[in-house]
Scaffold this motif. Sequence first.
Motif, PDB file in Angstrom:
ATOM      1  N   HIS A  49     -36.514  44.324 -10.099  1.00  0.00           N
ATOM      2  CA  HIS A  49     -37.591  43.851  -9.231  1.00  0.00           C
ATOM      3  C   HIS A  49     -38.764  44.834  -9.213  1.00  0.00           C
ATOM      4  CE1 HIS A  49     -35.525  40.347  -7.729  1.00  0.00           C
ATOM      5  NE2 HIS A  49     -34.448  41.071  -7.449  1.00  0.00           N
ATOM      6  N   GLY A  50     -38.476  46.121  -9.151  1.00  0.00           N
ATOM      7  CA  GLY A  50     -39.542  47.103  -9.042  1.00  0.00           C
ATOM      8  C   GLY A  50     -40.443  47.164 -10.259  1.00  0.00           C
ATOM      9  N   GLU A  51     -39.886  46.866 -11.430  1.00  0.00           N
ATOM     10  CA  GLU A  51     -40.682  46.942 -12.656  1.00  0.00           C
ATOM     11  C   GLU A  51     -41.700  45.808 -12.767  1.00  0.00           C
ATOM     12  OE1 GLU A  51     -37.548  49.645 -12.954  1.00  0.00           O
ATOM     13  OE2 GLU A  51     -37.246  47.474 -12.814  1.00  0.00           O
ATOM     14  N   TRP A  52     -41.612  44.795 -11.880  1.00  0.00           N
ATOM     15  CA  TRP A  52     -42.594  43.716 -11.882  1.00  0.00           C
ATOM     16  C   TRP A  52     -43.760  44.001 -10.941  1.00  0.00           C
ATOM     17  CZ3 TRP A  52     -42.808  39.994 -15.391  1.00  0.00           C
ATOM     18  CH2 TRP A  52     -41.651  39.672 -16.103  1.00  0.00           C
ATOM     19  N   ASP A  53     -43.717  45.105 -10.224  1.00  0.00           N
ATOM     20  CA  ASP A  53     -44.827  45.445  -9.335  1.00  0.00           C
ATOM     21  C   ASP A  53     -46.106  45.612 -10.151  1.00  0.00           C
ATOM     22  OD1 ASP A  53     -43.071  45.429  -7.245  1.00  0.00           O
ATOM     23  OD2 ASP A  53     -42.873  47.615  -7.115  1.00  0.00           O
ATOM     24  N   GLY A  54     -47.204  45.072  -9.657  1.00  0.00           N
ATOM     25  CA  GLY A  54     -48.471  45.177 -10.369  1.00  0.00           C
ATOM     26  C   GLY A  54     -48.615  44.221 -11.530  1.00  0.00           C
ATOM     27  N   ARG A 165     -46.256  34.760 -15.891  1.00  0.00           N
ATOM     28  CA  ARG A 165     -46.137  36.179 -15.545  1.00  0.00           C
ATOM     29  C   ARG A 165     -45.430  36.847 -16.715  1.00  0.00           C
ATOM     30  NH1 ARG A 165     -42.993  38.632 -10.198  1.00  0.00           N
ATOM     31  NH2 ARG A 165     -44.434  40.356  -9.785  1.00  0.00           N
TER      32      ARG A 165
END
Length: 226
Positions: A49-54, A165
């Motif tokens: 999940h964190g790697e999709w930030d931005g 995305r």
Amino acid sequence: AGSQPRMRYPPDAPRLEPGTYVWQVATREADGRISPPSAPSALHVALGHGEWDGVPWLGSASKNVYSTTFDCPAGAVTSVLYICGLGYSRVELNGHVLNTLTTAPWTQYAYVNGFSTLDVKDLLLVGEPNRLVVSLGRGWRDRTAFRILKGDDVASDGKVERVVRAKLVATLSTGDSVALSHTGDGKWHAAAGPTTADSVYNGEEYDARVAERLRGGPHKRLLCRP
């Protein structure tokens, strides 16, 4: 090995970072002899999940083709494209079609969206621009044909039916990971593509003249609205 084999990743083991892990196995006999190593095996760990930030969604009610160009550094060991295109999508990299129909499993889109993991290492060019094109269709998100039953799902599902995305990540020989391209990096362009209408039940309408215009010019012309 004296321990019992495990089918699950041990909960107390370190978290595996996104990337491709390659290993070989050799055995040591009781007399000290070591066998030849096995053929390499690989495990790929996708983005969390964190790697999709931005990395925002791109979408438009009137445009259904998204394109970008990017450079690939020499020495990339792995290159992986993570992408979710709703409802249907078709992905091309340097003229090669990477998938058909869809890059996301069918889900209740208001709550969860899956994505595809595509190995693109052998398709990337070094020393010249790479071109990635994503064409979108409404699929099961066509609200003229499929009514959303729960009113609160409309806001959660989003007002735009065709969205994408994506993030392309390369692992270098140094072990570092670098994002070569992602939606929202300011380099993507949108256009009204040759698929002028599409339906799960009624097929699609395709204007080959638009396709020819989109392919026929320099990059900024490729994606101008016809």
